[in-house]
Scaffold this motif. Structure first.
Motif, PDB file in Angstrom:
ATOM      1  N   LEU A  13       4.391 -34.997  15.699  1.00 41.46           N
ATOM      2  CA  LEU A  13       5.624 -35.726  15.387  1.00 41.46           C
ATOM      3  C   LEU A  13       6.121 -36.514  16.598  1.00 41.46           C
ATOM      4  CD1 LEU A  13       7.480 -33.029  13.262  1.00 41.46           C
ATOM      5  CD2 LEU A  13       6.465 -35.153  12.435  1.00 41.46           C
ATOM      6  N   CYS A  14       6.011 -35.920  17.789  1.00 41.29           N
ATOM      7  CA  CYS A  14       6.412 -36.643  19.005  1.00 41.29           C
ATOM      8  C   CYS A  14       5.494 -37.832  19.256  1.00 41.29           C
ATOM      9  CB  CYS A  14       6.401 -35.704  20.216  1.00 41.29           C
ATOM     10  SG  CYS A  14       7.774 -34.541  20.271  1.00 41.29           S
ATOM     11  N   GLY A  15       4.205 -37.672  18.984  1.00 38.03           N
ATOM     12  CA  GLY A  15       3.275 -38.781  19.160  1.00 38.03           C
ATOM     13  C   GLY A  15       3.536 -39.905  18.187  1.00 38.03           C
ATOM     14  N   ALA A  16       3.970 -39.545  16.966  1.00 36.56           N
ATOM     15  CA  ALA A  16       4.238 -40.562  15.952  1.00 36.56           C
ATOM     16  C   ALA A  16       5.501 -41.354  16.237  1.00 36.56           C
ATOM     17  CB  ALA A  16       4.343 -39.914  14.571  1.00 36.56           C
ATOM     18  N   ALA A  17       6.411 -40.802  17.040  1.00 39.56           N
ATOM     19  CA  ALA A  17       7.628 -41.518  17.445  1.00 39.56           C
ATOM     20  C   ALA A  17       7.345 -42.226  18.762  1.00 39.56           C
ATOM     21  CB  ALA A  17       8.795 -40.556  17.595  1.00 39.56           C
ATOM     22  N   PRO A  18       7.273 -43.539  18.810  1.00 36.24           N
ATOM     23  CA  PRO A  18       6.849 -44.245  20.021  1.00 36.24           C
ATOM     24  C   PRO A  18       7.787 -43.988  21.187  1.00 36.24           C
ATOM     25  CG  PRO A  18       7.817 -45.777  18.441  1.00 36.24           C
ATOM     26  CD  PRO A  18       7.663 -44.468  17.728  1.00 36.24           C
ATOM     27  N   GLY A  19       7.186 -43.779  22.362  1.00 34.86           N
ATOM     28  CA  GLY A  19       7.968 -43.639  23.576  1.00 34.86           C
ATOM     29  C   GLY A  19       8.250 -42.212  23.998  1.00 34.86           C
ATOM     30  N   LEU A  20       7.998 -41.224  23.135  1.00 31.92           N
ATOM     31  CA  LEU A  20       8.314 -39.850  23.509  1.00 31.92           C
ATOM     32  C   LEU A  20       7.215 -39.269  24.400  1.00 31.92           C
ATOM     33  CD1 LEU A  20       9.894 -38.373  20.256  1.00 31.92           C
ATOM     34  CD2 LEU A  20      10.978 -39.532  22.176  1.00 31.92           C
ATOM     35  N   GLY A  21       5.981 -39.312  23.962  1.00 37.23           N
ATOM     36  CA  GLY A  21       4.870 -38.941  24.824  1.00 37.23           C
ATOM     37  C   GLY A  21       4.567 -37.454  24.861  1.00 37.23           C
ATOM     38  N   GLY A  22       3.404 -37.135  25.479  1.00 39.17           N
ATOM     39  CA  GLY A  22       2.921 -35.770  25.515  1.00 39.17           C
ATOM     40  C   GLY A  22       3.749 -34.846  26.373  1.00 39.17           C
ATOM     41  N   THR A  23       4.382 -35.376  27.431  1.00 47.63           N
ATOM     42  CA  THR A  23       5.187 -34.517  28.304  1.00 47.63           C
ATOM     43  C   THR A  23       6.368 -33.933  27.545  1.00 47.63           C
ATOM     44  OG1 THR A  23       4.577 -35.941  30.159  1.00 47.63           O
ATOM     45  CG2 THR A  23       6.385 -34.399  30.505  1.00 47.63           C
ATOM     46  N   LEU A  24       7.079 -34.789  26.815  1.00 41.98           N
ATOM     47  CA  LEU A  24       8.211 -34.297  26.026  1.00 41.98           C
ATOM     48  C   LEU A  24       7.731 -33.372  24.914  1.00 41.98           C
ATOM     49  CD1 LEU A  24      11.203 -34.297  25.400  1.00 41.98           C
ATOM     50  CD2 LEU A  24      10.885 -36.346  24.032  1.00 41.98           C
ATOM     51  N   ALA A  25       6.588 -33.678  24.307  1.00 41.94           N
ATOM     52  CA  ALA A  25       6.033 -32.815  23.259  1.00 41.94           C
ATOM     53  C   ALA A  25       5.761 -31.421  23.812  1.00 41.94           C
ATOM     54  CB  ALA A  25       4.752 -33.422  22.700  1.00 41.94           C
ATOM     55  N   ALA A  26       5.166 -31.350  25.012  1.00 45.54           N
ATOM     56  CA  ALA A  26       4.886 -30.053  25.631  1.00 45.54           C
ATOM     57  C   ALA A  26       6.170 -29.295  25.931  1.00 45.54           C
ATOM     58  CB  ALA A  26       4.069 -30.255  26.908  1.00 45.54           C
ATOM     59  N   MET A  27       7.179 -30.011  26.433  1.00 42.85           N
ATOM     60  CA  MET A  27       8.454 -29.366  26.760  1.00 42.85           C
ATOM     61  C   MET A  27       9.135 -28.808  25.512  1.00 42.85           C
ATOM     62  SD  MET A  27      10.063 -31.924  29.653  1.00 42.85           S
ATOM     63  CE  MET A  27       9.425 -31.931  31.323  1.00 42.85           C
ATOM     64  N   LEU A  28       9.188 -29.623  24.460  1.00 43.17           N
ATOM     65  CA  LEU A  28       9.859 -29.189  23.234  1.00 43.17           C
ATOM     66  C   LEU A  28       9.130 -28.009  22.594  1.00 43.17           C
ATOM     67  CD1 LEU A  28      10.854 -32.591  21.580  1.00 43.17           C
ATOM     68  CD2 LEU A  28      12.340 -30.980  22.780  1.00 43.17           C
TER      69      LEU A  28
END
Length: 517
Positions: free
Chosen positions: A263-278
């Motif tokens: 879901l984070c990847g599908a939203a442009p600009g969020l990226g893997g770092t934020l995905a890992a944190m969340l």
């Protein structure tokens, strides 16, 4: 059915010997690049694009894509073994991966990271195949107002990373938000908080902060332990595989991390770092043993690794379905598409279906290759911990220095990393968590820009943040999250603990009275 037919057609293309060879080359190069902090997938792909000149477009794109998810796959190795993230997205893996390695579970941790990455990659590619267009349509509704609300919600969850002291955690968060303001203000073009250093005009490099806080701070810990005689070589104990209990704990974390990452990847600009944190925050919130996080929780490795690898697949949603890159690496890959005369977007599915489905199918093949490549190396890589501390110290310093310098080829970054290394050492001495600082740094810039853009669009009307249903819903969730965090820290003590304290007080009074007599 169209998607299923497309996947089967793509597998027939991706399984040809030539395409298999180029996919293997891409994932191998990506894995090697991930072991050197500082290069990362974007730079790695950019460096290899000239090599693809004259190649068949399908083969070239398969190799470049393989470099992308190969980088994300292998970033956990140095994070687990050397306390040095191979890329920014692996920073959350450090928090529990390295403590597990120091407990003698290095091989098991590397194995769970590899399996988590494989499962998440397969889930992500499957989701990309079937839900790319619907997810892209939803993500298009996110403007500055929605992004501001989303980041507020993300920051409200950072309480899970505070550790024992809420005050120390908040200090780290605001330090990160403060660092995010350094550089040129995009609205006015005025330099802010650069202290006269022109090298800081382009903001504080996230990689420099990560390497300083973790790698160089780890070197200082090793030096201190060596001088004090308390540092010893870590031994890898037990089987070179995870136990059934570890798998039971990791399994739900992998599934949740995969969902968050895609879901984070599908939203442009969020990226893997934020995905890992969340994903890390989510697991700590849901865990029955949150006190283990930061000290060696297997879920703290499985969830972020799953999230970062699923994020790579989510990033292709916008690239293939809308022709809009969802991350820095996909922006470079989009340049390769254009270089070969291909325009990513909805029409690509009709004009060049072989390219689209062949590329998606190559991700299935590449994920299997990465698992086969990484699992046999688990036992060999874990032996790095047998290296004497003095030699290991030099290795960590060398890898960290090469990674930092290679990013901008500037010695200023080395000095800045040293400063953050001293800060990381101070954080460890005063028991201040490092993760909230990184959380604030990665989100602060986007938070500020989204806030100012939303107010500019609305002519300064603050009600713009509640007029959007998506933004209003996210702000309500953020309020609930903060309230729940405060309430949980003020909840009454349990009956047993309270009774024990009362009994201790009575015993103390009894001894005091007897002493007077």
């Amino acid at each position: 059915m169209d998607s299923l037919q497309g996947i089967l057609h793509g597998l027939a293309i991706a399984a040809t010997p030539t395409h298999v060879l180029y996919t293997l080359a891409g994932v191998f190069i990506g894995t090697m690049i991930s072991h050197l902090p500082g290069i990362g997938p974007s730079a790695g792909i950019a460096l290899l694009i000239p090599v693809t000149f004259g190649m068949d477009p399908m083969s070239a794109l398969m190799m470049l894509t393989g470099i992308y998810y190969g980088c994300m796959y292998g970033g956990a190795v140095t994070a687990i073994l050397l306390n040095t993230p191979g890329d920014a997205a692996a920073v959350m893996t450090v928090l529990d991966g390295y403590p597990l390695a120091r407990k003698g579970r290095a091989a098991a941790t590397l194995a769970i990271a590899a399996v988590s990455s494989f499962i998440a990659g397969m889930i992500g590619v499957t989701a990309l195949s079937f839900v790319a267009a619907p997810l892209a349509a939803v993500a298009l509704h996110f403007g500055p107002t929605e992004y501001f609300a989303l980041i507020c919600f993300a920051l409200s969850t950072v309480s899970a990373l505070h550790g024992k002291s809420l005050a120390k955690g908040m200090i780290a968060v605001f330090m990160g938000l403060g660092l995010a303001t350094v550089g040129i203000d995009l609205q006015s073009g005025v330099p802010r908080f650069t202290l006269g250093f022109t090298e800081l005009l382009d903001r504080v490099n996230f990689l420099v902060v990560v390497v300083g806080l973790f790698a160089i701070a780890e070197v200082s810990r090793m030096v201190e332990g060596t001088l004090g005689g308390t540092l010893h070589t870590v031994r890898v104990e037990g089987k070179l595989w995870f136990t059934r209990a570890e798998w039971r704990r990791a399994r739900p974390a992998i599934l949740r991390g995969s969902s968050v990452g895609f879901l984070c990847g599908a939203a442009p600009g969020l990226g893997g770092t934020l995905a890992a944190m969340l994903s890390y925050v989510l697991e700590k919130k849901l865990s029955k043993h949150p006190e283990e996080f930061g000290h060696g929780a297997i879920e703290g490795v499985a969830a972020p690794e799953a999230a970062t690898n699923a994020d790579t697949c989510g990033a292709f949603v916008h690239l293939l379905a809308l022709g809009v890159p969802g991350s820095g690496a996909t922006a470079v890959i989009m340049g390769a598409f254009i270089m070969y005369g291909l325009q990513p977007g909805p029409m690509l599915f009709h004009t060049n279906p072989d390219i689209v489905w062949g590329l998606i199918a190559s991700m299935y093949v590449g994920n299997i290759m990465l698992l086969v490549l990484n699992l046999p190396l688990v036992g060999i890589l874990s032996r790095i911990l047998y290296v004497p501390p003095g030699i290991l110290l030099c290795v960590i310093l060398a890898i960290a220095s090469i990674g930092v310098f290679s990013f901008n080829s500037d010695t200023f970054d080395l000095y800045l990393a040293l400063v953050f290394g001293m800060l990381g050492y101070a954080f460890r001495r005063f028991d201040i968590p490092k993760a909230p600082l990184l959380f604030g740094l990665i989100l602060g810039h986007t938070l500020e820009q989204s806030f100012r853009q939303a107010l500019t669009i609305s002519n300064g009307d603050p009600t713009v943040f509640v007029r959007s249903p998506i933004a209003a819903g996210l702000l309500v969730c953020a309020t609930i999250s903060v309230s729940a965090s405060v309430w949980s820290r003020r909840k009454p003590r349990n009956v047993i603990q309270q009774a024990k304290e009362e009994a201790d007080e009575q015993i103390a009074e009894h001894h005091l009275v007897n002493g007077r007599h």
